[in-house]
Design an enzyme around this catalytic site. Structure first.
Site, PDB file in Angstrom:
ATOM      1  N   SER A 180      51.972  78.261  67.937  1.00  0.00           N
ATOM      2  CA  SER A 180      53.351  77.930  68.287  1.00  0.00           C
ATOM      3  C   SER A 180      54.207  77.805  67.020  1.00  0.00           C
ATOM      4  CB  SER A 180      53.376  76.655  69.137  1.00  0.00           C
ATOM      5  OG  SER A 180      54.621  76.505  69.771  1.00  0.00           O
TER       6      SER A 180
ATOM      7  N   ASP B 264      52.958  80.518  74.946  1.00  0.00           N
ATOM      8  CA  ASP B 264      52.693  79.651  73.797  1.00  0.00           C
ATOM      9  C   ASP B 264      51.216  79.496  73.439  1.00  0.00           C
ATOM     10  OD1 ASP B 264      52.519  77.020  72.227  1.00  0.00           O
ATOM     11  OD2 ASP B 264      54.685  77.261  72.484  1.00  0.00           O
TER      12      ASP B 264
END
Length: 318
Positions: free
Chosen positions: A49, A185
């Site tokens: 991320s 993500d």
């Protein structure tokens, strides 16, 4: 290809700024010890991320201070304010419905394209590992700069795939190894990618035969401590859990990986993490007040005697 020294970077949205400030502290400790900077001291960089953005930035030679400035200057581009969000959502109402992601991702993509240009994953100056998750095949996708099939992938796209937090940003479509993917993500797989990096280092062709030969620096983005009361946890349904569940899942896998790595690697494992003050834990709060609070917390952590002692032990072994 020896991968003994690992730098692992957590996810956390705008709190990636905290990681950058802490990495500046590591660089300063290395400088005081008369040793080269971060990029030359680690054999493998791993990021999930927002940690993917930092890891990729380091891998092309950008320093922690430069990356911290990117967060400061570009935060409103990545996380637009309420008025811009409402206008964007109105435009997406008929294509994505009333529950569209909070941000359309256009500003994020603009920032990533500017930050990484035409760089490909294979151009990383050090081996690089980035996590994501494919919602089509329902499997993790671990991008590796040293894997021939991934070397030609645009670095900005790999980052975009890794930062697509559900409810915040739309998934990112990419073709990976000949397969069309819908990527979200990397925190879904491993918000703390340390275990993924350790597994890669321990592959037979990496020539690290004993886990105790490893040296791992795992850098967090601040630890949430906002409680969810028993009454809420018992009574909430899909609507109430929609956003909090993302934070809970990210926190849970971050802490479990920390537990595993600490017990497996032992004295060679170093973790930079601190509790966030109430109100500083949102992934997308880019207000001046929040940034000032994050930077104050990060600076206070570096000033602690315990942190200075840890950095001395770390730099002695790097």
């Amino acid at each position: 290809m020896k991968m003994r020294r690992i730098l692992s970077l957590d996810g956390g949205g705008i709190r990636g700024l905290v990681s950058c400030v802490w990495l500046q502290g590591v660089e300063e400790a290395l400088r005081q010890a008369g040793k080269p900077g971060l990029l030359r001291r680690f054999d493998l960089l791993a990021g999930s991320s927002t940690g993917a953005l930092v890891a990729c930035g380091l891998a092309i030679g950008r320093g922690p201070a430069d990356l911290a400035e990117l967060y400061r200057r570009q935060r409103h581009e990545i996380f637009p304010g309420m008025a811009e969000r409402l206008w964007s959502r109105a435009g997406r109402l008929f294509t994505q419905g009333p529950s569209a992601p909070r941000y359309d991702g256009k500003g994020l993509e603009k920032v990533l394209k500017k930050a990484f240009g035409n760089a490909t994953l294979g151009e990383a100056k050090k081996p690089l590992l980035i996590t994501s998750y494919d919602t089509v095949s329902r499997t993790p996708v671990v991008f590796k700069s040293f894997k021939p099939e991934h070397a030609g992938l645009p670095m900005w796209e790999v980052c975009r795939a890794s930062v697509a937090a559900p409810t915040y940003f739309p998934a990112h479509g990419m073709t990976v190894e000949g397969r069309k993917c819908s990527l979200i993500d990397g925190g879904i797989v491993a918000n703390n990618p340390t275990a993924c990096a350790i597994a890669e280092a321990m592959r037979k062709d990496r020539r690290v035969d004993n886990v105790h030969d490893l040296l791992v620096l795992s850098v967090g983005t601040g630890e949430r401590n906002r409680p969810i009361a028993l009454k809420s946890a018992r009574e909430w349904g899909a609507l109430e859990w929609a956003v909090p569940i993302i934070d809970v899942l990210f926190d849970g896998n971050t802490d479990s990986v920390d537990y595993i790595a600490r017990h497996i690697v032992g004295d060679g494992y170093f973790r930079m993490q601190a509790e966030l003050m109430p109100g500083l834990d949102d992934l997308d709060d880019v207000s001046e007040t929040n940034l000032a609070g994050l930077e104050s917390m990060a600076a206070h952590y570096l000033a602690r005697a315990q942190t200075r002692q840890m950095l001395e032990r770390l730099t002695a072994r790097l």
